[in-house]
Design a protein around this motif. Structure first.
Motif, short mmCIF file in Angstrom:
data_model
loop_
_atom_site.label_atom_id
_atom_site.label_comp_id
_atom_site.label_asym_id
_atom_site.label_seq_id
_atom_site.Cartn_x
_atom_site.Cartn_y
_atom_site.Cartn_z
N VAL A 1 34.36 34.72 36.45
CA VAL A 1 34.90 36.04 36.13
C VAL A 1 34.02 37.13 36.75
N PHE A 2 32.72 37.03 36.55
CA PHE A 2 31.82 38.07 37.08
C PHE A 2 31.80 38.08 38.61
N ALA A 3 31.80 36.91 39.24
CA ALA A 3 31.79 36.86 40.70
C ALA A 3 33.09 37.43 41.28
N SER A 4 34.21 37.08 40.68
CA SER A 4 35.48 37.60 41.19
C SER A 4 35.59 39.10 40.95
N LEU A 5 35.06 39.58 39.82
CA LEU A 5 35.05 41.03 39.58
C LEU A 5 34.18 41.75 40.61
N ALA A 6 33.03 41.20 40.90
CA ALA A 6 32.15 41.82 41.90
C ALA A 6 32.82 41.85 43.27
N TRP A 7 33.47 40.75 43.64
CA TRP A 7 34.18 40.68 44.92
C TRP A 7 35.31 41.70 44.96
N CYS A 8 36.05 41.79 43.86
CA CYS A 8 37.20 42.70 43.80
C CYS A 8 36.74 44.17 43.86
N MET A 9 35.61 44.45 43.23
CA MET A 9 35.12 45.83 43.25
C MET A 9 34.54 46.18 44.63
N ARG B 1 35.22 44.57 47.71
CA ARG B 1 36.23 44.46 48.76
C ARG B 1 37.59 44.19 48.16
N PRO B 2 38.26 45.23 47.70
CA PRO B 2 39.57 45.01 47.08
C PRO B 2 40.61 44.56 48.12
N ASN B 3 41.08 43.35 47.94
CA ASN B 3 42.18 42.83 48.74
C ASN B 3 42.97 41.89 47.84
N TRP B 4 44.08 41.38 48.33
CA TRP B 4 44.94 40.58 47.46
C TRP B 4 44.28 39.28 47.03
N ALA B 5 43.43 38.71 47.86
CA ALA B 5 42.74 37.47 47.49
C ALA B 5 41.75 37.72 46.35
N SER B 6 40.99 38.82 46.43
CA SER B 6 40.02 39.11 45.38
C SER B 6 40.71 39.49 44.07
N ILE B 7 41.83 40.19 44.17
CA ILE B 7 42.59 40.56 42.98
C ILE B 7 43.16 39.30 42.32
N LEU B 8 43.68 38.39 43.13
CA LEU B 8 44.20 37.13 42.58
C LEU B 8 43.08 36.32 41.94
N ALA B 9 41.89 36.31 42.53
CA ALA B 9 40.76 35.59 41.95
C ALA B 9 40.39 36.15 40.57
N VAL B 10 40.44 37.46 40.43
CA VAL B 10 40.16 38.08 39.14
C VAL B 10 41.22 37.70 38.11
N VAL B 11 42.48 37.76 38.51
CA VAL B 11 43.56 37.43 37.58
C VAL B 11 43.46 35.97 37.12
N VAL B 12 43.20 35.06 38.03
CA VAL B 12 43.10 33.64 37.68
C VAL B 12 41.90 33.40 36.77
N SER B 13 40.75 33.94 37.13
CA SER B 13 39.57 33.72 36.30
C SER B 13 39.70 34.37 34.93
N ALA B 14 40.36 35.53 34.88
CA ALA B 14 40.58 36.18 33.58
C ALA B 14 41.54 35.38 32.71
N ALA B 15 42.51 34.73 33.34
CA ALA B 15 43.46 33.91 32.59
C ALA B 15 42.81 32.63 32.07
N LEU B 16 41.86 32.10 32.82
CA LEU B 16 41.19 30.86 32.40
C LEU B 16 40.05 31.10 31.42
N TRP B 17 39.50 32.29 31.38
CA TRP B 17 38.35 32.57 30.55
C TRP B 17 38.59 32.29 29.06
N PRO B 18 39.69 32.73 28.44
CA PRO B 18 39.85 32.45 27.01
C PRO B 18 39.88 30.97 26.65
N ALA B 19 40.27 30.12 27.59
CA ALA B 19 40.29 28.69 27.31
C ALA B 19 38.90 28.08 27.35
#
Length: 91
Positions: free
Chosen positions: A17-25, A27-45
């Motif tokens: 989650v933290f790495a994808s957030l850092a990447w997204c902040m 260099r915002p691109n669709w790959a980094s945004i998707l990485a944040v969404v996926v990691s955020a969805a997996l975090w509660p589990a």
């Protein structure tokens, strides 16, 4: 004593989650945004090891905890970056 496999999964997911957030902040691109969404969805589990205070009880066994809010923050960052990306392409 915590199960070491659960601790590893939780730490791995938290780092994702933290790495994808850092990447997204940085260099915002669709790959980094998707990485944040996926990691955020997996975090509660995976965050059972780090569960904090219960903020909202849903059932006697489940509720929303303070560490679940990390997913909300990550999703908000992804939404802001996606909006900025879309707005910059339409100009």
């Amino acid at each position: 004593m915590q199960d070491p496999h659960m601790v590893f999964r939780a730490v791995f997911a938290l780092n994702a989650v933290f790495a994808s957030l850092a990447w997204c902040m940085a260099r915002p691109n669709w790959a980094s945004i998707l990485a944040v969404v996926v990691s955020a969805a997996l975090w509660p589990a995976a965050n059972e090891v780090f569960e904090g205070r219960i903020l909202l009880t849903l059932t006697p066994d489940n509720g929303v905890t303070t560490y679940d809010l990390l997913s909300v923050v990550a999703a908000a960052v992804a939404a802001v970056q996606a909006t900025r990306l879309i707005m910059s392409r339409t100009r």
